[in-house]
Design a protein around this motif. Structure first.
Motif, mmCIF file in Angstrom:
data_model
loop_
_atom_site.group_PDB
_atom_site.id
_atom_site.type_symbol
_atom_site.label_atom_id
_atom_site.label_comp_id
_atom_site.label_asym_id
_atom_site.label_seq_id
_atom_site.Cartn_x
_atom_site.Cartn_y
_atom_site.Cartn_z
ATOM 1 N N CYS A 283 -1.050 -1.913 7.127
ATOM 2 C CA CYS A 283 -1.546 -2.920 6.178
ATOM 3 C C CYS A 283 -0.758 -4.227 6.414
ATOM 4 C CB CYS A 283 -1.284 -2.399 4.753
ATOM 5 S SG CYS A 283 -1.873 -3.498 3.462
ATOM 6 N N CYS B 208 1.626 2.130 7.655
ATOM 7 C CA CYS B 208 0.165 2.193 7.486
ATOM 8 C C CYS B 208 -0.571 1.029 8.156
ATOM 9 C CB CYS B 208 -0.198 2.258 6.004
ATOM 10 S SG CYS B 208 -0.003 0.706 5.097
ATOM 11 N N ALA C 18 0.821 -1.219 0.000
ATOM 12 C CA ALA C 18 0.000 0.000 0.000
ATOM 13 C C ALA C 18 0.852 1.265 0.000
ATOM 14 C CB ALA C 18 -0.930 0.013 1.207
ATOM 15 N N CYS D 195 2.913 -3.591 8.121
ATOM 16 C CA CYS D 195 3.627 -2.382 7.676
ATOM 17 C C CYS D 195 3.958 -1.481 8.863
ATOM 18 C CB CYS D 195 2.780 -1.621 6.666
ATOM 19 S SG CYS D 195 3.571 -0.079 6.148
HETATM 20 FE FE FE Z 1 2.134 0.475 4.419
#
Ligand code: FE
Ligand code: FE
Length: 308
Positions: free
Chosen positions: A215, A213, A186, A210
Motif C-alpha cells: 500500500c 502489503c 493498512a 509499505c
Molecule cells: Fe501495509
C-alpha cells in the motif's frame, strides 16, 4: 479587500492530495521484470534474478491464491474498533491465515539448483507452523536477528503475497493515517521506501511504500518521516554517469537530526522504476550511508540487513 488566489493556489485549495495509492494487481510481475532488467551487468545479478523468480511466484499467489485464506471480516472489524489498522500485521501474523501462502509458495517455487537456496527451502518445509509463526512475528516486527538470514527472502515473499492479496481483495477497507508518518495505514508495517510520483493527480507527490502489503500513502515532501524535522535534510545518490546528481532516480533523504535515512524514487527521472527492485539494486548506497553513521529504519522483507 478580497483575497485573490493565484491559479495554482485555487487548485491546491480545491483538492487535497489523494491519501492512498493502491498497488496494481500485477505488482509482483512488474517487480520481477524490473529486477531482471536491473540484473544485467549488476554485481549482485544472481541475487536479483533469484528475487525476480520469487516475485513471479508471488504473482501466482495473487492470481491463483490458496483457498479460503481471506482474514475473517469480524477480525478486521475488531482491529479497527481497537484503533489498529484493519490488516494489522503484528496481530494477524500470529493467526494462521497467511500460512497457506507459504505452503503454496514452497510447492510452486522452482529455483535454479543452488545449495544455499535448497537448504533454506528444506528448513522451511520441515518446520512446524508454530516455529513458522514465531519467525514471521520476528520478521514483521523488524527483529531480523531472531530468524536465520537465509530464510528471510522466502518467508518475506509469502507474507508479502498474503498481505497484498488481502489489501487488494478486501472490500471497503477504511484506511486512516497511522500513528507515525512511516507506518502503513493498512497493515501498520514500516515503509520500505518512498516514491515521488509523476503522473495525473499524484504528480509531484510523495508516497511511502509499505514493506509488507505494498500500500502507498501520502506524506509531504522534505520532511524526515522518522522525526518529522525538515531542517538540514540532504539528498544523497550514488555516482551514475547517466544522471546528474539532482536528476538521479534514486536518492536517500538523510536527516542530521535523528541520523536516519529513507530512499526515495523519482519517477520523473525514471518512469519505469519500482521501489522494491530499486532498493535491492542500490545496496551500495546503504553501505556508504552506514559507513557515514546513518541508520536505516526501513526494512526490505526480502533481504536480512547485513547478510551476503
Ligand atoms: Fe501495509
Ligand atoms: Fe529525522
Amino acid at each position: 479587500m478580497p483575497t485573490i488566489l493565484e491559479p495554482g493556489e485555487i487548485e491546491a485549495a480545491a483538492s487535497s492530495p489523494p491519501f492512498l495509492y493502491l498497488p496494481p494487481h500485477n505488482l509482483f510481475t512488474l517487480r520481477a521484470l524490473r529486477l531482471e532488467r536491473l540484473a544485467e551487468g549488476h554485481p549482485l545479478a544472481d541475487y536479483l534474478r533469484l528475487v525476480a523468480g520469487l516475485c513471479y511466484v508471488q504473482q501466482q499467489l495473487m492470481d491463483d491464491p490458496p483457498v479460503a485464506t481471506l482474514p475473517d471480516p469480524e477480525r478486521i472489524k475488531v482491529c479497527q474498533e481497537h484503533g489498529l489498522p484493519p490488516l494489522a500485521a503484528d496481530s494477524l501474523v500470529r493467526e494462521g491465515h497467511w500460512l497457506p501462502y507459504l505452503d503454496t509458495l514452497l510447492q510452486r517455487y522452482r529455483p535454479a539448483p543452488q545449495l544455499a537456496v535448497e537448504q533454506a527451502l528444506a528448513t522451511l518445509r520441515n518446520t512446524d507452523s508454530g516455529q513458522r509463526k514465531a519467525w514471521a512475528v520476528a520478521l514483521v516486527s523488524g527483529q531480523f536477528t531472531l530468524l536465520p538470514a537465509a530464510l528471510v527472502p522466502f518467508l518475506g515473499a509469502a507474507l508479502q503475497a498474503a498481505w497484498s492479496h488481502w489489501l487488494l481483495s478486501t472490500p471497503d477497507l477504511a484506511l486512516k493515517p497511522g500513528d507515525s508518518l512511516s507506518q502503513c495505514p493498512a497493515c501498520g508495517s514500516p515503509a520500505m521506501a518512498g516514491v515521488i510520483r509523476n503522473r495525473g493527480k499524484h504528480n509531484g507527490l510523495r508516497y511511502l511504500v509499505c514493506s509488507l502489503c505494498a500500500c502507498e500513502w501520502h506524506v509531504v515532501r522534505v520532511k524526515c518521516v522518522y522525526c518529522e524535522q525538515s531542517k538540514g535534510l540532504e539528498y544523497v545518490s550514488l555516482d551514475d554517469d547517466r544522471h546528474a546528481a539532482n536528476q538521479a532516480p534514486l536518492r536517500a533523504e538523510t536527516c542530521p537530526g535523528c541520523r536516519s535515512y529513507l530512499k526515495l524514487l523519482y519517477l520523473e527521472n525514471d518512469a519505469e522504476a519500482e521501489a522494491l527492485s530499486a532498493d535491492l539494486a542500490s545496496l551500495m548506497l546503504d553501505m556508504r550511508l552506514e559507513q557515514e553513521g546513518y541508520l536505516r529504519p526501513a526494512p526490505n522483507l526480502l533481504l536480512a540487513p547485513g547478510s551476503d
